[in-house]
Write a protein that holds these residues in place. Sequence first.
Motif, mmCIF file in Angstrom:
data_model
loop_
_atom_site.group_PDB
_atom_site.id
_atom_site.type_symbol
_atom_site.label_atom_id
_atom_site.label_comp_id
_atom_site.label_asym_id
_atom_site.label_seq_id
_atom_site.Cartn_x
_atom_site.Cartn_y
_atom_site.Cartn_z
ATOM 1 N N ASN A 1 -13.704 -6.970 -10.852
ATOM 2 C CA ASN A 1 -12.677 -6.586 -9.884
ATOM 3 C C ASN A 1 -11.414 -7.425 -10.033
ATOM 4 N N THR B 1 -5.084 -11.028 12.022
ATOM 5 C CA THR B 1 -6.125 -10.071 11.633
ATOM 6 C C THR B 1 -7.331 -10.171 12.549
ATOM 7 N N GLN C 1 -3.684 -3.175 4.401
ATOM 8 C CA GLN C 1 -2.966 -3.590 3.197
ATOM 9 C C GLN C 1 -3.772 -3.239 1.951
ATOM 10 N N ASP C 2 -5.082 -3.451 2.014
ATOM 11 C CA ASP C 2 -5.953 -3.061 0.904
ATOM 12 C C ASP C 2 -6.293 -1.580 1.080
ATOM 13 N N ALA C 3 -5.494 -0.734 0.460
ATOM 14 C CA ALA C 3 -5.666 0.716 0.625
ATOM 15 C C ALA C 3 -6.913 1.163 -0.129
ATOM 16 N N TRP C 4 -7.906 1.635 0.602
ATOM 17 C CA TRP C 4 -9.174 2.018 -0.018
ATOM 18 C C TRP C 4 -9.279 3.538 -0.118
ATOM 19 N N ASN D 1 -11.705 3.606 -6.641
ATOM 20 C CA ASN D 1 -10.618 3.251 -5.717
ATOM 21 C C ASN D 1 -9.251 3.620 -6.279
ATOM 22 N N LYS E 1 -0.653 0.736 -6.671
ATOM 23 C CA LYS E 1 -1.008 0.293 -5.321
ATOM 24 C C LYS E 1 -0.138 0.983 -4.275
ATOM 25 N N ARG F 1 -1.409 4.451 -3.745
ATOM 26 C CA ARG F 1 -2.655 4.417 -2.973
ATOM 27 C C ARG F 1 -2.346 4.194 -1.493
ATOM 28 N N GLN F 2 -1.382 3.319 -1.239
ATOM 29 C CA GLN F 2 -1.056 3.023 0.149
ATOM 30 C C GLN F 2 -0.410 4.227 0.839
ATOM 31 N N THR G 1 -3.129 6.557 1.894
ATOM 32 C CA THR G 1 -3.831 6.144 3.114
ATOM 33 C C THR G 1 -2.967 6.356 4.356
ATOM 34 N N ASN H 1 3.120 -2.603 -0.228
ATOM 35 C CA ASN H 1 3.102 -2.328 -1.668
ATOM 36 C C ASN H 1 4.104 -1.255 -2.098
#
Length: 587
Positions: free
Chosen positions: A215, A387, A428-431, A480, A486, A489-490, A493, A513
């Motif tokens: 990863n 968070t 922030q971590d677009a899954w 992913n 990125k 991806r964001q 989402t 991003n």
Amino acid sequence: MDEKKKAPRKYLLFRLWRYLGRYYFLIAAGLVLMLLSNVLALFGPKLSGKAIDAIGIRAGGVDFEKVFYYVGWMVVLYVLSAFFSYLLSLLTIHLTRKVIYRMRRDVFENLSRLPVAFFDQYQTGDIISIITYDIDTVNQSLSNDFLQIMQSVVTVLFSLVMMLSIAPVMVLIFVVTIPVSILLTKFITSRSRPLFRVRSKKLGELNGFVEEMLNGQKTTRAYGREEQVVSAFDEKNGEAVDANTKAEYYGTLAGPSVNFMNNTSLALISVAGSLLYLQGGIGIGDISSFVQYSRKFSGPINEAANIIGELQSAFAAAERVFRLMDELPEKPDDKKAHILKEVYGEVLFNDVSFGYQPEQPILKEFNLHAKAGQQIAIVGPTGAGKTTVINLLMRFYDIDKGCILLDGQDTYQIQRDSLRGAYTMVLQDAWLFHGTIYENLSYGRENLTMEEVEQAAKAAMIYSYIEKLPDGFQTQLSDNGVHISKGQRQLLTIARAMLSDARMLILDEATSNVDTRTEMKIQKAMRSLMADKTCFVIAHRLSTIRHADLILVVQDGRIAEQGSHEELMEKSGMYYQMYDAQFEGAL
């Protein structure tokens, strides 16, 4: 998963039997087939001895009629035995498939109920190792070895009866050799079981390391740490190989050791049989039958020694599997907890205190009041607890003190699934999940039309990009969405969030991003998304939250300042300094 806790063997056997026992019909059928196959084959040595005796019935000749008679029966019995053995193999495969499916499903179902804190503590690779390697190890041993042990019991008992009927005196040889074999096996397995447990643990650590490195391969290459990563892998790999070698070494000692004792008993039987024959106490045919039965008697004991080695590996794997199954799920909802039917979106934190570790509090008597439909921005230095506020809103973690109210109701009096369903999150971590773009965008709602999905994509400024793809909205995403940027991806989402009908929205660096120009366009689109919704926005780019109704500046687990952008700028406090620092003294 506490690796230090050692599960008793009886407990493991009971848990394993719960998986086999539910398929009692298949087990019963397997036992019948095993008995038929085994017993038919066990008549062979007796018939063989009679055929040998038939050779010497008449001086100077052979009674071929009797020889062929006994040989014919041997052929018939061995063919039937092989047929039933084949059916038993098919049934065992079917049983193994059912057990492994059920066990893997139970593990995964429990994973889906575990709290977020569990996944924050353990490596993904180690968990995957349990679901794949450990469960395979358990089931390969469980389904096959169970029937094999039962088969060995039948073989040993039947052979013992036949040997007693032929020459009871020679059976006394096993009074010495069998106890020695048992003691050897017990001695070896007592030392091998801990080694198999270590082997499973080291393999899980290796898988976790590999998953982490794969990863993070871009970071590894960016910092030129390839040699260090390979060196660390060599160390982990070496530990796993060493653990495997030690476990297999001691595990395989049992077979040769017991086999040596079996060969010793065969030599003693040959000597004793010869002496009895010279005294006229036994015939050649009976000696031949006894020797064959002695091999069948001692053979399963030798196989049992090998099986026990396999079982040590299975027990070690089973400990890890059941330890994962026994991990406590999220605390059940209060019996009086109810389902949210209508959400307005007023949220209140009242003197909330929380720490991931009891001795290290993150939030300290934290107070917050978000009115329905307000946009609440949360800013502050790294580690201030921004968070954490989101984690508590979603009940990913339980607070230590105080209370959180939603529309005047304590969130602990609301069913957890219902509470989480009231929020939509853009992190922030677009899954993205494996599937088409359409499936990813419609993930939060069912029965969406293509027109609705397209409108959301346009609002999120990602429609033109999707249309340029060969399959458009039916383009498959995997891993992913690693083959798209990125930022893209964001945006996907964000489009997914726009399709949600939840009354509250959480944005955690949702536009971090994307470029500034695209961000400005998205901000405009998101205002329509956030209209009439209570929104919690975590942002480091302070320019993105200038229009927030309320900005909270969090420091050391408490709210240091709060107000609108203009109010906070007039105070010339912490927020002013943060804003000034971002724009390099432009104020």
